[in-house]
Scaffold this active site. Structure first.
Site, PDB file in Angstrom:
ATOM      1  N   HIS A  70       0.841  -1.192   0.000  1.00  0.00           N
ATOM      2  CA  HIS A  70       0.000   0.000   0.000  1.00  0.00           C
ATOM      3  C   HIS A  70       0.883   1.251   0.000  1.00  0.00           C
ATOM      4  O   HIS A  70       2.095   1.177   0.227  1.00  0.00           O
ATOM      5  CB  HIS A  70      -0.954   0.011   1.208  1.00  0.00           C
ATOM      6  CG  HIS A  70      -0.272   0.067   2.524  1.00  0.00           C
ATOM      7  ND1 HIS A  70      -0.134  -1.016   3.358  1.00  0.00           N
ATOM      8  CD2 HIS A  70       0.341   1.095   3.162  1.00  0.00           C
ATOM      9  CE1 HIS A  70       0.517  -0.663   4.434  1.00  0.00           C
ATOM     10  NE2 HIS A  70       0.826   0.617   4.346  1.00  0.00           N
TER      11      HIS A  70
HETATM   12  P1  TYD Z   1      -1.988  -3.935   7.496  1.00  0.00           P
HETATM   13  O1  TYD Z   1      -2.211  -2.571   6.949  1.00  0.00           O
HETATM   14  O2  TYD Z   1      -2.526  -5.090   6.702  1.00  0.00           O
HETATM   15  O3  TYD Z   1      -0.442  -4.178   7.787  1.00  0.00           O
HETATM   16  P2  TYD Z   1       0.773  -4.109   6.748  1.00  0.00           P
HETATM   17  O4  TYD Z   1       0.746  -2.752   6.164  1.00  0.00           O
HETATM   18  O5  TYD Z   1       2.006  -4.333   7.548  1.00  0.00           O
HETATM   19  O6  TYD Z   1       0.588  -5.155   5.719  1.00  0.00           O
HETATM   20  O7  TYD Z   1      -2.581  -3.966   8.970  1.00  0.00           O
HETATM   21  C1  TYD Z   1      -2.902  -5.175   9.595  1.00  0.00           C
HETATM   22  C2  TYD Z   1      -4.175  -4.961  10.427  1.00  0.00           C
HETATM   23  O8  TYD Z   1      -3.909  -4.091  11.507  1.00  0.00           O
HETATM   24  C3  TYD Z   1      -5.288  -4.358   9.620  1.00  0.00           C
HETATM   25  O9  TYD Z   1      -6.487  -4.991  10.026  1.00  0.00           O
HETATM   26  C4  TYD Z   1      -5.316  -2.916  10.047  1.00  0.00           C
HETATM   27  C5  TYD Z   1      -4.795  -2.977  11.475  1.00  0.00           C
HETATM   28  N1  TYD Z   1      -4.028  -1.804  11.901  1.00  0.00           N
HETATM   29  C6  TYD Z   1      -4.512  -1.044  12.948  1.00  0.00           C
HETATM   30  O10 TYD Z   1      -5.577  -1.314  13.523  1.00  0.00           O
HETATM   31  N2  TYD Z   1      -3.780   0.028  13.362  1.00  0.00           N
HETATM   32  C7  TYD Z   1      -2.608   0.369  12.775  1.00  0.00           C
HETATM   33  O11 TYD Z   1      -1.970   1.358  13.184  1.00  0.00           O
HETATM   34  C8  TYD Z   1      -2.123  -0.419  11.678  1.00  0.00           C
HETATM   35  C9  TYD Z   1      -0.842  -0.078  10.993  1.00  0.00           C
HETATM   36  C10 TYD Z   1      -2.872  -1.507  11.274  1.00  0.00           C
END
Ligand code: TYD
Length: 129
Positions: free
Chosen positions: A47
């Site tokens: 992303h």
């Molecule tokens: P995700 O965006 O998939 O992680 P990455 O970018 O490392 O692949 O996030 C994983 C899960 O955690 C998703 O359900 C969103 C949640 N999340 C939060 O609740 N708070 C946060 O600050 C972050 C970064 C993710």
């Protein structure tokens, strides 16, 4: 924008300490999260963000992050806890090659907001051109 920053550890016979203050980070920290328990098969991220500023520090172990900004692709090897990477702007990121002991600490300028995410690579390409 992607900027590598080195920290100077304060070392004595008791071990080492790294202190990082707001001017170095470049923004007021509103959120901290860390990724751990990943392994060499993990690839995550996929992303970009619209407005978020972030600061990445691998405080244990190692991992790599591939950053894409405009058409420039750069891989940064995170293998030292005395370096950090500042990221702002529309930058696609993929995080991979985690060691089992990796702890990737991320400081962020905003609280979590799904609306700030660009999760579709095609949207990222459109927005970055
Ligand atoms: P995700 O965006 O998939 O992680 P990455 O970018 O490392 O692949 O996030 C994983 C899960 O955690 C998703 O359900 C969103 C949640 N999340 C939060 O609740 N708070 C946060 O600050 C972050 C970064 C993710």
């Amino acid at each position: 924008m992607i900027k590598k920053i080195s920290f100077t550890p304060i070392v004595d016979s008791r071990g080492s300490l790294i202190a990082i203050e707001e001017p170095t980070i470049g923004f007021t920290v509103k959120r901290i999260y860390y990724i751990y328990g990943a392994n060499s098969a993990t690839r995550r991220g996929y992303h970009a963000h619209l407005n978020l500023k972030q600061f990445f520090i691998c405080i244990s172990g190692s991992c790599k992050i591939q950053f894409e900004e405009d058409s420039d692709v750069k891989v940064i090897n995170f293998n030292s806890n005395d370096k950090g990477v500042y990221v702002e702007g529309i930058v696609w990121r993929e995080i991979y090659d985690f060691s089992n002991d990796c702890i990737l600490l991320v400081l962020a300028s905003e609280v979590y907001n799904e609306e700030d995410y660009i999760r579709d690579y095609k949207d990222f390409k459109k927005l970055s051109n």
